[in-house]
Every structure is written in structure tokens, then in C-alpha cells.
Design a protein around this motif. Structure first.
Motif, PDB file in Angstrom:
ATOM      1  N   ARG A  68       0.217  -1.079   0.036  1.00 50.78           N
ATOM      2  CA  ARG A  68      -0.157  -0.062  -0.168  1.00 50.78           C
ATOM      3  C   ARG A  68       0.787   1.572   0.274  1.00 50.78           C
ATOM      4  O   ARG A  68       1.763   0.794   0.854  1.00 50.78           O
ATOM      5  CB  ARG A  68      -0.945  -0.322   1.308  1.00 50.78           C
ATOM      6  CG  ARG A  68      -1.495  -1.154   1.167  1.00 50.78           C
ATOM      7  CD  ARG A  68      -2.598  -1.202   2.159  1.00 50.78           C
ATOM      8  NE  ARG A  68      -4.014  -1.651   2.199  1.00 50.78           N
ATOM      9  CZ  ARG A  68      -5.204  -1.812   2.126  1.00 50.78           C
ATOM     10  NH1 ARG A  68      -5.210  -1.460   3.820  1.00 50.78           N
ATOM     11  NH2 ARG A  68      -6.108  -3.010   2.435  1.00 50.78           N
ATOM     12  N   TYR A  69       0.101   2.237  -1.077  1.00 53.03           N
ATOM     13  CA  TYR A  69       1.370   3.589  -0.553  1.00 53.03           C
ATOM     14  C   TYR A  69       1.160   4.258   0.701  1.00 53.03           C
ATOM     15  O   TYR A  69       2.513   4.871   0.609  1.00 53.03           O
ATOM     16  CB  TYR A  69       0.355   4.446  -1.609  1.00 53.03           C
ATOM     17  CG  TYR A  69       0.818   3.850  -2.725  1.00 53.03           C
ATOM     18  CD1 TYR A  69       2.080   3.657  -3.917  1.00 53.03           C
ATOM     19  CD2 TYR A  69      -0.362   3.680  -3.490  1.00 53.03           C
ATOM     20  CE1 TYR A  69       2.425   3.195  -5.245  1.00 53.03           C
ATOM     21  CE2 TYR A  69      -0.643   3.006  -5.405  1.00 53.03           C
ATOM     22  CZ  TYR A  69       1.467   3.462  -6.057  1.00 53.03           C
ATOM     23  OH  TYR A  69       0.956   2.613  -7.538  1.00 53.03           O
TER      24      TYR A  69
ATOM     25  N   TYR B  45      -4.442   1.506  -1.218  1.00 51.66           N
ATOM     26  CA  TYR B  45      -4.548   2.393   0.220  1.00 51.66           C
ATOM     27  C   TYR B  45      -5.317   1.220   1.328  1.00 51.66           C
ATOM     28  O   TYR B  45      -6.714   1.188   1.216  1.00 51.66           O
ATOM     29  CB  TYR B  45      -5.676   3.648   0.123  1.00 51.66           C
ATOM     30  CG  TYR B  45      -3.622   4.728  -1.195  1.00 51.66           C
ATOM     31  CD1 TYR B  45      -2.925   5.143  -1.233  1.00 51.66           C
ATOM     32  CD2 TYR B  45      -4.709   4.109  -2.533  1.00 51.66           C
ATOM     33  CE1 TYR B  45      -2.311   5.506  -2.055  1.00 51.66           C
ATOM     34  CE2 TYR B  45      -4.285   4.705  -3.629  1.00 51.66           C
ATOM     35  CZ  TYR B  45      -3.180   5.362  -3.782  1.00 51.66           C
ATOM     36  OH  TYR B  45      -1.723   6.240  -4.961  1.00 51.66           O
TER      37      TYR B  45
ATOM     38  N   ASN C  26      -6.971   8.450  -5.910  1.00 52.68           N
ATOM     39  CA  ASN C  26      -6.621   8.781  -5.117  1.00 52.68           C
ATOM     40  C   ASN C  26      -6.036  10.208  -4.958  1.00 52.68           C
ATOM     41  O   ASN C  26      -6.219  11.317  -4.218  1.00 52.68           O
ATOM     42  CB  ASN C  26      -4.785   8.157  -4.722  1.00 52.68           C
ATOM     43  CG  ASN C  26      -5.051   8.718  -2.692  1.00 52.68           C
ATOM     44  OD1 ASN C  26      -5.170   7.919  -1.924  1.00 52.68           O
ATOM     45  ND2 ASN C  26      -3.339   9.057  -3.175  1.00 52.68           N
TER      46      ASN C  26
END
Length: 375
Positions: free
Chosen positions: A4-5, A44, A364
Motif C-alpha cells: 500500500r502506498y 490505500y 487517490n
């Protein structure tokens, strides 16, 4: 396990509501929406997502698989209004959506049709909820009256997301548009070997998709390549008419209506050419799906495909609606395995920009920028 970022605290979760006509449908919008919400949840950790499905019933399941943490609210609406009760129907819908927004306290609500988008300002009135309208149809699809209403309402939305530069130019009267293409629902290292004598077409069996023309196109050349077949995947109201047309041409042995399948990726792998015969198309998700499997594409030059296909490099664009030229380009690919390989390789390379890892971060960034206006 996907990286996940970034992550955030639970109290900072961004609550998203997404309105769709029917999440149980099998069409392109449902596929694009499923890709989007699954992608946000994959990359995310700070999103809480609720899909509000207007016309599905509580016991219906989404046709495309959703992340287990995505909530679905079924409104069980019946689309049976007429001119006399249309205003009441929409007022009731707005009331229902306002209640859901009050219950979930969304940071942002997304609409996925021009009808939803027009209603959004009324749904979020006197709340802090932000709005994003998504345009999945070509600009001129709605009636003239709807286009006038849209022109008045859309400036009130925080953002309008369109699929390509062609559509953005048609919304030139707006200053709040953003281009975000649809993303690929899958990534694959494996490509079609392009050796099976099969042409594939995918879409709802409706007038828009032009399968009646595609049947004519294939009929023009099938005697020259009698061992090739055309497989059309999808369901819809034109099934009987298309079936009758195939029978009238005595082509049941080489033109097949295959219905809908869950694993369309397998069918792309088994094919060697993709054909898109749509009369209009705002994007063409099936085009990038086919290209990602290394298939060369032949398509009519309508709004969506012309933003994806470079004629002669990763496929062929055919002037609308030149059936003879369409058949000639199909025949070229059927006869020339090296040309199939060359265009198919370029098609695969062209599809990379539509991978989740490249598209979802754009979404996002947009959502974060809108929500953070209030933080």
C-alpha cells in the motif's frame, strides 16, 4: 500481498459513497467501478467505501468481485416511472440518498451517470460532503434537455471526471474537469500466442455495440478464411435478432454468440484478433483488456478508441461505418501472422499506462485534494 502506498489512523478514514444504477449488472460501467473501488482498497488503507446500488435487490450479488471490506447498500428501486410521476420518483430518490449520506457521513460522493451527477448537489445540500461526477457516456448521448440541465448543474460539482481528451474538449464550458481513464481489471505477463484462428468481440448485445455490422463484416471474408471463427461474448436484448441474422447467413458454424463469462481473460488468451464494432464508445474498456493480452485491435474510429489506438501501430482505426475497409483490415491480420505479432506487441506495450498502479494513484490524488479542502 500488495504494497500500500501509505496508511493513516482509523479516525482519519475517508468515507466514500459511490452511486451506481445496479452493481449486479455485467456491463462496462460496473466493471470500471469495481476496478476503481478494488484498486483504492488494494493500494490505500485509509478508505471506507460504500456502494449505493439503486436498482439491485438485497439478495443480489455484484457480478464483478468486490473487496470484502466494501459495503453495498441496495435501494431496491423500480425503474417504472412515467412522465407524470418522474419528478416525484426523483425527489424520493434524492430523499433516500440524503438519508444514506446522513447515516454514513461521507466525505465525498461519486455519481457514475449523468443522472446521478445532476442529483448530487441536491443530495449534499447543507452538508460538508464533496462531490465528483463521473462521465461514462459520450457527451452527446443524453437528450438536449438533459444536456442543458447538465450545463447548469455541473459547475456546482467539485470535480467532473472524463475518460479522455475528446470528452474533455466537449465539456470545454467547464473549469472543473479531470481526465482519468478506466484502469485494467487485471495484469498479466502472459500474452496470447496469436495462433488460434479466432476473432473475439466483447460487449452487451445492444444496438450501440454494432454486432449486427460485425456479423456483416465477417460474412464478407469468411469464404476466404473458412477455418476462422468469430466469437461474440455478452448478453442483451439483441440476442434473438443477432441469432436470426447469423442463421440467415448460414454462418452458425463460424459466428458464435457465447454469452457472458466470468473469466474473459481466458477467452482473450485463446483469441488472435479483437474487433470493436461500436457505433459510439466513450472509452472502450474491452479494448485495453484485449491489448493487455497482446491482441491487435480493429475498431471503428469513435470517441473512445481513437484515444487508445494509433492506426497501423497497435491496431487499425476504421472510419465510421466503412464495413468493407473493416473487413479488409481483419483479413490482413487473419492472413499475416507477422503483422498480428507486430501490432499485438505494440498493443501490449500501449496498455501499460492503463494498469492499476498507474491509474489508481491519480484517483487517490484527486480524492485527497477535494477532501483536504475541509481538513
Amino acid at each position: 500481498m500488495h504494497d500500500r502506498y501509505y496508511t493513516t489512523n482509523l479516525e482519519e478514514m475517508i468515507k466514500i459513497g459511490l452511486i451506481i444504477d445496479n452493481i449486479a449488472n455485467k456491463a462496462g460501467t460496473e466493471r470500471a467501478v469495481s476496478n476503481l473501488v478494488n484498486g483504492l482498497m488494494k493500494f490505500y488503507s485509509d478508505y471506507s467505501i460504500t456502494i449505493i446500488s439503486l436498482f439491485s435487490e438485497s439478495d443480489e450479488q455484484p457480478f464483478f468481485e468486490l473487496n470484502e471490506n466494501i459495503n453495498v447498500v441496495h435501494l431496491n428501486k423500480v425503474n417504472n416511472f412515467n412522465f407524470l410521476n418522474k419528478i416525484f420518483w426523483y425527489k424520493q430518490l434524492v430523499s433516500d440518498l440524503k438519508k444514506i449520506n446522513s447515516q454514513y457521513n461521507f466525505n465525498v460522493i461519486l455519481g457514475t451517470t449523468y443522472v446521478h451527477n445532476i442529483l448530487l448537489p441536491f443530495v449534499v445540500k447543507n452538508t460538508k460532503t464533496r462531490t465528483i461526477g463521473c462521465e461514462h457516456e459520450v457527451y452527446g448521448y443524453p437528450s438536449g434537455i438533459i444536456r442543458k440541465i447538465r450545463k447548469k448543474i455541473y459547475p456546482k460539482l467539485d470535480r467532473i471526471v472524463v475518460l479522455n481528451h475528446t470528452e474533455q474538449s466537449k465539456f470545454g464550458f467547464l473549469t472543473n474537469t479531470t481526465i482519468i481513464p478506466n484502469s485494467l481489471p487485471f495484469e498479466t505477463e502472459k500474452k496470447s500466442e496469436l495462433i488460434n484462428k479466432k476473432i473475439i468481440a466483447v460487449g452487451r448485445l445492444t444496438d450501440q455495440k454494432g454486432f449486427d455490422m460485425l456479423i456483416d463484416v465477417f460474412d464478407m471474408i469468411r469464404s476466404e478464411m473458412p477455418d476462422w471463427e468469430l466469437n461474440i461474448f455478452g448478453e442483451g436484448e439483441d440476442f434473438s435478432a443477432l441469432e436470426s441474422k447469423i442463421k440467415s447467413k448460414k454462418a452458425e458454424h463460424c459466428i458464435n454468440l457465447r454469452g457472458s463469462v466470468k473469466n474473459i481473460s481466458k477467452k482473450y488468451f485463446e483469441s488472435s484478433i479483437f474487433a470493436l464494432s461500436s457505433r459510439w464508445e466513450s472509452f472502450g474498456l474491452v479494448v485495453i483488456e484485449a491489448m493487455s493480452h497482446g491482441l491487435p485491435v480493429v475498431a471503428f474510429d469513435c470517441d473512445g478508441p481513437k484515444n487508445i489506438i494509433t492506426d497501423g501501430e497497435n491496431g487499425f482505426l476504421i472510419p465510421k461505418f466503412d464495413l468493407r475497409l473493416f473487413s479488409e483490415k481483419l483479413l490482413c491480420l487473419m492472413q499475416d501472422s507477422e503483422l498480428r505479432s507486430k501490432l499485438g506487441s505494440q498493443a501490449s506495450e500501449s496498455s501499460v499506462e492503463y494498469q492499476e498502479k498507474n491509474i489508481i494513484p491519480i484517483w487517490n490524488k484527486l480524492i485527497q485534494s477535494i477532501v483536504n479542502k475541509d481538513r
